[in-house]
Design an enzyme around this catalytic site. Sequence first.
Site: not given
Ligand code: GLY
Length: 333
Positions: A90, A192, A210, A220, A243-244
């Site tokens: 990730s 992340t 990330t 994206r 994060t998330g």
């Molecule tokens: N928090 C990382 C992402 O949504 O790409």
Amino acid sequence: MKSRRKFIKQLGLSVVSIPLASSVLKTQSCESPPVVNKFEKPNMPIILSTWSFGKIANQAGWDVLVNGGNALDAVESTAKFVEADLSQTSVGLGGWPDRDGFVTLDACIMDEKGNCGSVMFLENIMHPISVARLVMEKTPHIQLVGEGAQMFALENGFVLHDAPTEGSKKAWEKWKLENNYEPKISPENHDTIGVIALDKNGNLSGACTTSGLAFKMHGRVGDSPIIGAGLFVDNEVGAATATGTGEEVIRICGTHLVVELMRQGYTPVNACKEAVERIVKRSPRYTKEMIIGFLALNKKGEYGAYSTRKGFEYGVYDKVGSVLKTAEFMETY
Ligand code: GLY
């Protein structure tokens, strides 16, 4: 490119086509969660990072801090440690690809003076966090994206690496068979590394890097490279990282909110809790499957974290030692 766009259009897919949550909210902890820590004298130096890989990587940043180095060098060192680990799926070039098979990387960095730099949608470069730092230090800009970011990296001595790894390619091929080319946001498919630190001189910095949401739409970009969303530092107050599910963090300018709440007197954990609650109660797109967490540190070296769901861990390294902690969380079932 043309045929890929056509394919996506035919499928009518959207990464944000998430059903509304209908569940009643219930908090796991009391109205005002306890302060995780309180210190009479500033607790510094200290470095904090998201997730269990952050606990391991904190050693690199701690080595900088304990030798009198600054918070900016420390957070970059910790972020680089994870970026260089190709077993991480990730972060960095080991990251799982987007739904078209490309590994695209996002990162940002911010120092105690409010300087900041960011790269987004960057391919084939091992250390996006260091490119972000160079954007901050060598250009009049804050954000470089895609091909321009890669050109800038190459001009500054970075070299191209292959991606995805064999393992990530296999995961992508398997995913394509099972998921009908539709990305699903879940705790399992992205996390992340966000790093925040306070050095011996009382200065704060942060870094965030990330590969983004696994199997995302090509192009994206999430919250991680966006100052005020994935990362924010205000040397008068504190620092925060997220994060998330990035879309939800961007919607509330999450880490900026956390820092501003600390400015108003919130403890780090209460500031993170308030930001999580704002997403859960108000976002039109939030679903209970999402994990979204914030990690915050104030000028006194007090820290805290809070997430939507059980499972968000973070590493702390200070003079007491290195530990992995579990964030408090809200239950949405
Ligand atoms: N928090 C990382 C992402 O949504 O790409």
